[in-house]
Scaffold this motif. Structure first.
Motif: not given
Length: 575
Positions: A188, A140, A190-192, A169, A161-162, A158-159, A82
């Motif tokens: 993967l 990233r 992710s929260h996205d 993206r 695209t943060e 881990d995340e 992340q």
């Protein structure tokens, strides 16, 4: 997918965690070769722990973890943590090349592999700028490039695209899809929601260490998030008081380090528009620099990994000019200060001890001795012969000596006996004896002719060697601790986990860091002794060799102690 191809990852009835309480309980997960599996869940659900189990970074207490045909293998897993798991002083190209060496890629294949990984994530346009000068989105891309360069059989992202924009993206999604089309599996985290929906083939919902649901993205995303969207504002430094107040008024909550603000709401776009002026004002860019290629390693895996790690830290040290100046310039300056204050000053004050021998034995010579006795009191010692005076000065029992003799014409003469490191004391004593010498000779005389100075014993300053050694040892330990503390930052960012996943394992990584810290210690010792060289005693070949060996052993011991202390530091485990 072809049923005959082994899954990229299988976690079967896994129980794992930190300390006594397990984080994962009866956890089952399968990532097929050629698919992107997205793992979703709230903070503390166990997503990061599952990723570390998949990498083999923490052991399972119960159950089974396999990657491909067996246990997770080093060099076949690509990890994109992340945080930015990169050397900040190096460029993305240099970071990806270092990871390629760690993965054991043949030297002839590395340039093409590096270019391919940078092109996959669209990082090539900024590949030659230092990582610390890049924005979060470009970091990233570089972070994912480093995970892809070894063509891993299992990719853990881990995340990814943060903190990146919509265009990035699309590029990162394409990179993951192209990776799995080549036969790899991807886990993967992710929260996205949009990125997961576009990229993942399957998703799993994790809560309290258990997998609650699994299936196609659209249905499970609607079940997990509803209409809510997650807004994340990531900053290069803690927000100012005004910006923090604005973020809080908009409902965003800060992370522990203050570098990230989050809000889960249905109108995430509106909230982003409200805080965008403050978020833009808090951002920043650094300056550019040119890449510096490192030297290639040797073919054996352990030595190759060790040299790749040591080379990466060496290039980072070379880029940090202020740190390099402090490392190599400050120790000689401190030595010069020590030598001036504790060497010359202490030896030249009025409390200096003096050894006296009167070989002339005349009334005038006796008068000089009595005058010195009244002046110095118990600090004056009368000895029987000139050799005893010289030995006392050489051994340090006296700071200087006085010999009263006759010259060829029978005229009395005063001679100050000095040794290495006693120059100031000898000069002060010479100045005191000038009137007495004039009285003995019966006429005034210039100090240089009336009172001579003779140096005995080894040439050079033994005290200078002592101070140079003491200052070297002090700074070697300071530098080793400072360098080893960088390992804590690497542990927090995930760079240490990426290094440990190299083919050689942990031992070459520690050896590489120890080699570099030892090299820095030797450079510091060399800088100190260069400053002290004009005053050092004459050394034979074996003495010089012993000094170099001692400096190397001290630097190696300092590196070992520093690495052991930082390894003993424990952090709160990730969830």
């Amino acid at each position: 997918m072809d049923a005959s191809v082994a899954p990229a990852l299988v976690l079967k009835d896994v129980e794992a965690g930190y300390g006594e309480g397990p984080v994962l309980r009866d956890f089952n997960l399968t990532v097929a070769a050629g698919e992107v599996y997205a793992l979703l869940g709230p903070n503390g659900a166990g997503k990061s722990t599952a990723a570390r189990v998949a990498c083999g970074l923490i052991p399972v207490r119960r159950g089974r973890a396999t990657a491909g045909e067996g246990a997770p293998r080093r060099g076949r897993i690509g990890l994109a943590p992340q945080d930015c798991a990169l050397f900040p002083a190096l460029t993305p190209r240099e970071n990806v090349a270092a990871v390629a060496a760690l993965c054991g890629l043949p030297r002839s294949n590395r340039p093409a592999a590096v270019e391919r990984a940078l092109a996959l994530t669209g990082c090539a346009p900024r590949a030659d700028e230092p990582v610390h000068s890049l924005s979060g989105g470009w970091r990233r891309r570089a972070n994912l490039s480093a995970a892809l360069v070894g063509r891993p059989r299992l990719l853990i992202a881990d995340e990814p695209t943060e903190g990146v924009d919509a265009a990035a993206r699309v590029v990162l999604s394409s990179a993951l899809r192209e990776t799995v089309q080549a036969g790899a599996g991807c886990l993967l985290i992710s929260h996205d929601e949009a990125f997961v929906s576009e990229t993942a083939d399957r998703i799993g919902v994790l809560a309290q260490g258990r997998l609650l649901a699994e299936g196609p993205p659209k249905a499970l995303l609607r079940q997990a998030f509803g209409l809510a969207r997650l807004l994340v504002v990531k900053l290069p430094r803690p927000a100012s008081r005004l910006a923090a107040s604005r973020f809080a008024q908009s409902g965003l909550a800060p992370s522990k380090d203050g570098l990230e603000w989050r809000l889960l709401c249905e109108d995430a776009l509106g909230a982003a528009q409200r805080v965008s002026p403050e978020a833009d004002a808090e951002g920043g860019r650094g300056r550019r620099a040119s890449p510096r290629p490192g030297r290639p390693g040797r073919p054996s895996v352990g030595r190759l990994v060790m040299m790749a790690v040591a080379g990466a830290w060496a290039r980072g040290f070379w880029r940090d000019r202020s740190g390099m100046a402090l490392t190599l310039v400050l120790p000689p300056l401190v030595y010069l200060l020590f030598a001036a204050v504790f060497g010359a000053g202490a030896r030249g004050d009025i409390d200096a001890s003096v050894a006296l021998h009167d070989a002339a034995r005349t009334p005038a010579a006796a008068a000089v001795g009595e005058a010195l006795s009244r002046d110095l009191g118990p600090r004056l010692r009368r000895l029987d012969d000139a050799q005893a005076v010289e030995r006392a000065v050489i051994d340090g029992r006296a700071d200087a000596g006085v010999l009263i003799t006759r010259d060829d014409a029978g005229a009395p003469q005063l001679t100050v006996v000095s040794a290495a490191g006693r120059d100031v004391a000898a000069a002060a004593l010479q100045a005191r004896l000038v009137p007495a010498a004039a009285a003995l000779a019966g006429r005034p005389a210039p100090p240089s002719r009336a009172v001579s100075i003779r140096q005995v014993g080894p040439q050079g300053d033994v005290q200078a060697a002592y101070y140079a050694g003491a200052v070297s040892v002090m700074f070697v330990f300071f530098a080793a601790m400072h360098g080893a503390m960088g390992g804590l930052d690497e542990r927090r960012s995930g760079l240490q986990a990426r290094l440990v996943l190299a083919r050689g394992g942990t031992a070459p990584i520690l050896a590489g860091r120890a080699v570099w810290l030892t090299t820095v210690g030797l450079m510091q010792s060399f800088a100190v002794f260069v400053a002290a060289w004009p005053r050092l005693p004459d050394l034979s070949v074996w003495q010089a060799a012993a000094a170099i060996l001692t400096a190397a052993l001290v630097a190696l011991c300092a590196a070992g102690v520093a690495l052991a202390l930082t390894a003993a530091c424990r952090e709160a485990p990730p969830s």
